[in-house]
Design a protein around this motif. Structure first.
Motif, PDB file in Angstrom:
ATOM      1  N   ASP A  75       0.726  -1.238   0.179  1.00  0.00           N
ATOM      2  CA  ASP A  75      -0.246  -0.077  -0.224  1.00  0.00           C
ATOM      3  C   ASP A  75       1.470   1.730  -0.057  1.00  0.00           C
ATOM      4  O   ASP A  75       0.189   2.288  -0.703  1.00  0.00           O
ATOM      5  CB  ASP A  75      -0.464   0.029   0.867  1.00  0.00           C
ATOM      6  CG  ASP A  75      -1.953   0.774   1.388  1.00  0.00           C
ATOM      7  OD1 ASP A  75      -2.869   0.913  -0.064  1.00  0.00           O
ATOM      8  OD2 ASP A  75      -2.182   1.791   2.131  1.00  0.00           O
ATOM      9  N   GLY A  80      -1.563  -0.598  -7.290  1.00  0.00           N
ATOM     10  CA  GLY A  80      -3.348  -0.609  -6.711  1.00  0.00           C
ATOM     11  C   GLY A  80      -3.916  -2.070  -7.173  1.00  0.00           C
ATOM     12  O   GLY A  80      -4.141  -2.489  -6.302  1.00  0.00           O
ATOM     13  N   SER A  81      -3.364  -2.973  -7.820  1.00  0.00           N
ATOM     14  CA  SER A  81      -3.332  -3.833  -8.525  1.00  0.00           C
ATOM     15  C   SER A  81      -2.510  -4.363  -8.855  1.00  0.00           C
ATOM     16  O   SER A  81      -1.244  -4.378  -8.895  1.00  0.00           O
ATOM     17  CB  SER A  81      -4.384  -4.326  -9.359  1.00  0.00           C
ATOM     18  OG  SER A  81      -4.202  -3.637 -11.122  1.00  0.00           O
ATOM     19  N   THR A  82      -2.892  -6.291  -9.192  1.00  0.00           N
ATOM     20  CA  THR A  82      -1.093  -7.047  -9.945  1.00  0.00           C
ATOM     21  C   THR A  82      -1.471  -7.969 -10.707  1.00  0.00           C
ATOM     22  O   THR A  82      -2.746  -8.138 -10.904  1.00  0.00           O
ATOM     23  CB  THR A  82      -0.466  -8.171  -8.740  1.00  0.00           C
ATOM     24  OG1 THR A  82      -1.786  -8.333  -8.075  1.00  0.00           O
ATOM     25  CG2 THR A  82      -0.444  -6.998  -7.476  1.00  0.00           C
ATOM     26  N   GLN A 147      -1.348  -0.055 -11.835  1.00  0.00           N
ATOM     27  CA  GLN A 147      -2.390  -1.348 -11.503  1.00  0.00           C
ATOM     28  C   GLN A 147      -1.505  -2.499 -12.488  1.00  0.00           C
ATOM     29  O   GLN A 147      -0.892  -2.446 -13.368  1.00  0.00           O
ATOM     30  CB  GLN A 147      -3.066  -0.874 -13.228  1.00  0.00           C
ATOM     31  CG  GLN A 147      -3.521   0.134 -12.116  1.00  0.00           C
ATOM     32  CD  GLN A 147      -4.582  -0.019 -10.105  1.00  0.00           C
ATOM     33  OE1 GLN A 147      -5.162  -0.785  -9.879  1.00  0.00           O
ATOM     34  NE2 GLN A 147      -4.484   1.136  -9.541  1.00  0.00           N
ATOM     35  N   PHE A 148      -2.212  -3.766 -12.529  1.00  0.00           N
ATOM     36  CA  PHE A 148      -1.101  -4.304 -13.296  1.00  0.00           C
ATOM     37  C   PHE A 148       0.539  -4.258 -12.876  1.00  0.00           C
ATOM     38  O   PHE A 148       1.222  -5.269 -13.641  1.00  0.00           O
ATOM     39  CB  PHE A 148      -1.620  -4.952 -14.583  1.00  0.00           C
ATOM     40  CG  PHE A 148      -3.167  -4.549 -15.086  1.00  0.00           C
ATOM     41  CD1 PHE A 148      -3.983  -5.899 -14.551  1.00  0.00           C
ATOM     42  CD2 PHE A 148      -3.174  -3.437 -15.605  1.00  0.00           C
ATOM     43  CE1 PHE A 148      -4.885  -5.996 -15.159  1.00  0.00           C
ATOM     44  CE2 PHE A 148      -4.308  -3.694 -15.479  1.00  0.00           C
ATOM     45  CZ  PHE A 148      -5.590  -5.032 -15.722  1.00  0.00           C
ATOM     46  N   ARG A 211      -4.526  -8.974  -4.220  1.00  0.00           N
ATOM     47  CA  ARG A 211      -4.897  -7.196  -5.656  1.00  0.00           C
ATOM     48  C   ARG A 211      -4.897  -8.239  -6.659  1.00  0.00           C
ATOM     49  O   ARG A 211      -4.607  -7.389  -7.557  1.00  0.00           O
ATOM     50  CB  ARG A 211      -3.149  -6.890  -4.867  1.00  0.00           C
ATOM     51  CG  ARG A 211      -3.401  -5.359  -4.066  1.00  0.00           C
ATOM     52  CD  ARG A 211      -2.092  -4.897  -3.793  1.00  0.00           C
ATOM     53  NE  ARG A 211      -1.536  -4.052  -3.095  1.00  0.00           N
ATOM     54  CZ  ARG A 211      -1.667  -3.670  -1.767  1.00  0.00           C
ATOM     55  NH1 ARG A 211      -1.700  -5.607  -0.892  1.00  0.00           N
ATOM     56  NH2 ARG A 211      -2.142  -3.133  -0.948  1.00  0.00           N
ATOM     57  N   ALA A 212      -4.831  -9.131  -6.776  1.00  0.00           N
ATOM     58  CA  ALA A 212      -4.754  -9.712  -8.836  1.00  0.00           C
ATOM     59  C   ALA A 212      -6.092  -9.235  -8.989  1.00  0.00           C
ATOM     60  O   ALA A 212      -6.997  -9.121  -8.462  1.00  0.00           O
ATOM     61  CB  ALA A 212      -5.134 -11.328  -8.012  1.00  0.00           C
ATOM     62  N   LYS A 213      -5.580  -8.791 -10.501  1.00  0.00           N
ATOM     63  CA  LYS A 213      -6.741  -8.312 -11.143  1.00  0.00           C
ATOM     64  C   LYS A 213      -6.567  -9.590 -12.626  1.00  0.00           C
ATOM     65  O   LYS A 213      -7.666  -9.448 -13.343  1.00  0.00           O
ATOM     66  CB  LYS A 213      -6.340  -6.949 -11.452  1.00  0.00           C
ATOM     67  CG  LYS A 213      -6.801  -5.843 -10.577  1.00  0.00           C
ATOM     68  CD  LYS A 213      -8.234  -5.512 -10.199  1.00  0.00           C
ATOM     69  CE  LYS A 213      -8.984  -5.194  -9.523  1.00  0.00           C
ATOM     70  NZ  LYS A 213      -8.414  -5.018  -8.192  1.00  0.00           N
ATOM     71  N   MET A 243     -12.281 -13.237 -11.841  1.00  0.00           N
ATOM     72  CA  MET A 243     -10.846 -11.961 -13.075  1.00  0.00           C
ATOM     73  C   MET A 243     -10.144 -12.904 -14.347  1.00  0.00           C
ATOM     74  O   MET A 243     -10.732 -14.490 -14.586  1.00  0.00           O
ATOM     75  CB  MET A 243     -10.406 -11.599 -11.712  1.00  0.00           C
ATOM     76  CG  MET A 243      -9.706 -13.162 -11.800  1.00  0.00           C
ATOM     77  SD  MET A 243      -7.316 -12.789 -10.682  1.00  0.00           S
ATOM     78  CE  MET A 243      -8.763 -12.262  -9.043  1.00  0.00           C
ATOM     79  N   TYR A 293     -11.611  -6.194 -19.168  1.00  0.00           N
ATOM     80  CA  TYR A 293     -11.556  -4.117 -17.995  1.00  0.00           C
ATOM     81  C   TYR A 293     -12.005  -3.740 -19.101  1.00  0.00           C
ATOM     82  O   TYR A 293     -12.459  -2.211 -18.997  1.00  0.00           O
ATOM     83  CB  TYR A 293     -10.202  -4.226 -17.214  1.00  0.00           C
ATOM     84  CG  TYR A 293      -9.572  -5.890 -16.441  1.00  0.00           C
ATOM     85  CD1 TYR A 293     -10.955  -5.140 -15.439  1.00  0.00           C
ATOM     86  CD2 TYR A 293      -8.703  -6.456 -16.276  1.00  0.00           C
ATOM     87  CE1 TYR A 293     -10.634  -6.370 -14.403  1.00  0.00           C
ATOM     88  CE2 TYR A 293      -9.060  -7.550 -15.181  1.00  0.00           C
ATOM     89  CZ  TYR A 293      -9.703  -6.821 -14.088  1.00  0.00           C
ATOM     90  OH  TYR A 293      -9.420  -7.976 -13.285  1.00  0.00           O
TER      91      TYR A 293
END
Length: 311
Positions: A75, A80-82, A147-148, A211-213, A243, A293
């Protein structure tokens, strides 16, 4: 702290009245009289007493620490996301294939076949690298967070390819290592301040998915199977939102798991086989992520109804 600043702090409405733990620890160290009482382990501050923290009764506290530490640091790092990448620790990189095959010529037939089978999968090292580099170069920012961000198990082979792709793109990446009886160290491409070590597999797997997208799954062994099937179970049972799950290597997976037979036997439904998508290349994988997405100009695929939650 000067007396003037200390007085100002005491009158500051936003200032905390309790000293932080590091200051309390400093107070404890300052001019500590050496007596039988102060030298005994019982007198140590509990949070500085490693022997105490490692007791069996403290396992719930260690669980909490392993949950909190990576969460707080990720954080603070603005993650933000992975994009999580699972896969074997044994598949060689393409440049090592010729040497591996040459070294296997004089091995017994069964051992030579194992080396040849691993060598044939070296292409997936390349695809993991390409996917990681491609996604990292996009530098997607949303809500003020990155992100990612690529996340791997931090080890060799497919995991190394994931972190290397991000590193070569000039991006940071995460490595979630695990303490094992045999030596294991983070691969050199993991961003040092995003390199974590876990004692508990359960907490490590939780952090893979918090956090996985999107998750890319490459050929692998027991660890990859464990991570892949737990993810499928979480989504199938409705414990986790859907996802993109990108399964690389259709020939490999259909050889080692008969997905259709599972559905035919009724232990899963045929609809469950839509929880993941087959991929062979990094471009295919990114297209499926982007469609899901609606990014990079892609329109979303029709949203298909997921199987009902099972009791």
């Amino acid at each position: 702290m000067s007396e003037e600043n200390e007085t100002r702090g005491e009158r500051d409405l936003a200032d905390r009245k309790f000293y932080p733990a590091d200051q309390e620890a400093a107070f404890s160290d300052a001019a500590m009289p050496q007596t039988p009482q102060t030298r005994h382990p019982a007198y140590k501050l509990a949070f500085r007493d490693t022997d105490f923290l490692l007791r069996d009764e403290l396992r719930p506290v260690r669980f909490q620490l392993e949950l909190l530490k990576p969460e707080m640091l990720l954080d603070e790092a603005g993650v933000g996301s992975t994009l999580v990448m699972y896969g074997s620790a044994r598949i060689p990189p393409p440049e090592a294939v010729d040497e591996a095959l040459a070294g296997a010529k004089d091995l017994p037939d069964d051992e030579r076949r194992v080396v040849e089978n691993l060598a044939r999968k070296a292409k997936y090292y390349g695809e993991a690298y390409k996917l990681s580099k491609m996604v990292s170069e996009k530098s997607i920012i949303e809500g003020g967070k990155r992100q990612f961000v690529v996340c791997s198990g931090g080890g060799p082979s497919i995991m190394e390819a994931a972190n290397k792709g991000a590193s070569d793109a000039g991006a940071e990446s995460i490595g979630l290592n695990i303490v094992l009886p045999h030596e294991q160290a983070p691969n050199p491409y993991v961003t040092p301040y995003l390199s974590f070590q876990f004692h508990y597999f359960a907490l490590r797997k939780m952090h893979f998915l918090l956090r996985a997208k999107a998750v890319a799954v490459f050929p692998g062994g027991f660890g990859t199977f464990d991570e892949f099937f737990e993810l499928l179970t979480l989504i199938q049972t409705g414990k986790m939102k859907p996802m993109p799950i990108l399964l690389f290597g259709k020939d490999f997976w259909n050889r080692v798991i008969d997905f259709e037979a599972l559905a035919d036997e009724g232990t899963i439904s045929h609809k469950d086989l839509e929880l993941f998508r087959w991929c062979e290349t990094a471009d295919e994988a990114w297209e499926k992520i982007a469609r899901f997405y609606q990014i990079d100009g892609y329109e979303a695929d029709p949203v298909e109804e997921l199987p009902p939650r099972t009791a």
